[in-house]
Design an enzyme around this catalytic site. Structure first.
Site, PDB file in Angstrom:
ATOM      1  N   HIS A  82     -10.494  -2.885   6.561  1.00  0.00           N
ATOM      2  CA  HIS A  82     -10.181  -3.701   6.107  1.00  0.00           C
ATOM      3  C   HIS A  82     -10.166  -5.068   7.001  1.00  0.00           C
ATOM      4  CE1 HIS A  82     -10.402  -1.870   1.877  1.00  0.00           C
ATOM      5  NE2 HIS A  82      -9.199  -1.702   2.350  1.00  0.00           N
TER       6      HIS A  82
ATOM      7  N   HIS B 103      -1.589  -9.456  -1.424  1.00  0.00           N
ATOM      8  CA  HIS B 103      -1.723  -8.518  -0.951  1.00  0.00           C
ATOM      9  C   HIS B 103      -3.850  -8.288  -0.123  1.00  0.00           C
ATOM     10  CE1 HIS B 103      -2.906  -4.040  -1.217  1.00  0.00           C
ATOM     11  NE2 HIS B 103      -4.065  -4.037  -1.302  1.00  0.00           N
TER      12      HIS B 103
ATOM     13  N   ASP C 164       0.901  -1.280   0.012  1.00  0.00           N
ATOM     14  CA  ASP C 164       0.273   0.341  -0.118  1.00  0.00           C
ATOM     15  C   ASP C 164       1.160   1.248  -0.567  1.00  0.00           C
ATOM     16  OD1 ASP C 164      -3.043  -1.606   0.226  1.00  0.00           O
ATOM     17  OD2 ASP C 164      -1.398  -2.206   2.320  1.00  0.00           O
TER      18      ASP C 164
END
Length: 320
Positions: free
Chosen positions: A220, A210, A49
């Site tokens: 998340h 990921h 990220d």
């Protein structure tokens, strides 16, 4: 400036979160450069990220990567997806290559091999362009959407298995116009991974994707598709470490099994927050990266923040 403008547009859309949430038992940051990796080990750094044109904490993290590389000599560096915000790259000549990668990770001490995974934001652009970039730029190691490599150092063998997790996620598959080329054959990928793990003889195998399997992130959390499809594979083969990003936090979760789950999502994008720190051995909404080393019988993971301070470290015995 087009790359930077798109980043600002994305921030307006999602908002900038600057939380200081952490687990109650998290250690206080210690002085810079305190880490000692395992003796006679394969060592590498990992983050995800990150691709925001050097803005926010991306450049600070990159500077610390270079600083630590000078003393720890990592064999390679893992970039675990969401390589270019907010919609990937459009071609091998996209200005984001310079703004987010070449100009940011320019430190002379950094390893020459960057092992790349693809993230969901990469699928919002031209994935093939990221594969094509690897053909002429040897630092950018992305030979396929998912792949495996073996690293050998000091008599230690470590297998890295890098997966392409975005095609597993139902929300992306249901909106293919937003995620071009997302409709990959995930059964084929799982069969390939199972075959690789079945025939692996290395001392340590680390799987990278990921998306996290488990996460306490408010941005998340747990990923049901990976819990159902990927976790049984890790358990079957007693994989000691699953490494991911997606949540813009640093986390270590063990969940009571052989596999430990490390999220190193502090590479540069605006931070997320922790929803339930009690689920984690460690959690912090912080920029930073992971230092990972493995030798013949042990695996060690350390988190370093963008100021160069050691936040947390754990060590585990490898299954035999």
């Amino acid at each position: 400036m087009r790359g930077r403008s798109s980043i600002f547009g994305w921030l307006i859309l999602v908002g900038l979160v600057t939380t200081t949430c952490r687990s109650p038992s998290a250690e206080l940051a210690t002085p810079a450069l305190p880490i000692r990796v395992l003796p006679n080990s394969v060592t590498f750094f990992a983050l995800a990220d990150w691709g925001v044109g050097g803005l926010f904490h991306q450049q600070a993290v990159a500077d610390q990567l270079n600083q630590y590389a000078g003393s720890l000599s990592p064999s390679f560096l893992v970039l675990a997806g969401d390589n270019f915000y907010t919609n990937g790259v459009q071609s091998v000549n996209d200005p984001k290559w310079q703004l987010s990668f070449e100009q940011v990770y320019s430190g002379s001490r950094l390893p020459q091999a960057f092992e790349i995974a693809l993230g969901n934001h990469d699928y919002q652009g031209n994935v093939q362009a990221q594969l094509d970039y690897a053909l002429k730029h040897p630092r950018w190691q992305l030979p396929a959407r998912y792949y495996t490599k073996v690293f050998v150092s000091n008599g230690v063998t470590v297998r890295l298995l890098i997966l392409d997790t975005s095609p597993f996620i139902n929300a992306y598959r249901q909106t293919p116009t937003a995620y071009p080329d997302i409709l990959q054959n995930t059964d084929r990928q799982l069969q390939w991974a199972d075959s690789v793990l079945t025939h692996s003889t290395e001392m340590c195998t680390i799987v990278v994707g990921h998306h996290p399997i488990y996460s306490a992130g408010a941005d998340h959390g747990d990923q049901p598709e990976l819990i159902n499809q990927l976790l049984p594979l890790l358990q079957k083969h007693k994989v000691p470490l699953y490494l991911s990003g997606h949540s813009h936090t640093l986390q270590h979760l063990s969940n009571g099994g052989v596999t430990d789950f490390v999220i190193s999502g502090g590479g540069g994008a605006p931070l997320g927050s922790i929803a339930d720190s009690s689920r984690c051995a460690f959690s912090r909404a912080s920029g930073g990266f992971a230092v990972i080393s493995a030798n013949t019988d042990s695996l060690q993971v350390s988190f370093v923040n963008q100021g160069g301070h050691l936040l947390y470290q754990f060590r585990k015995s490898l299954p035999h």
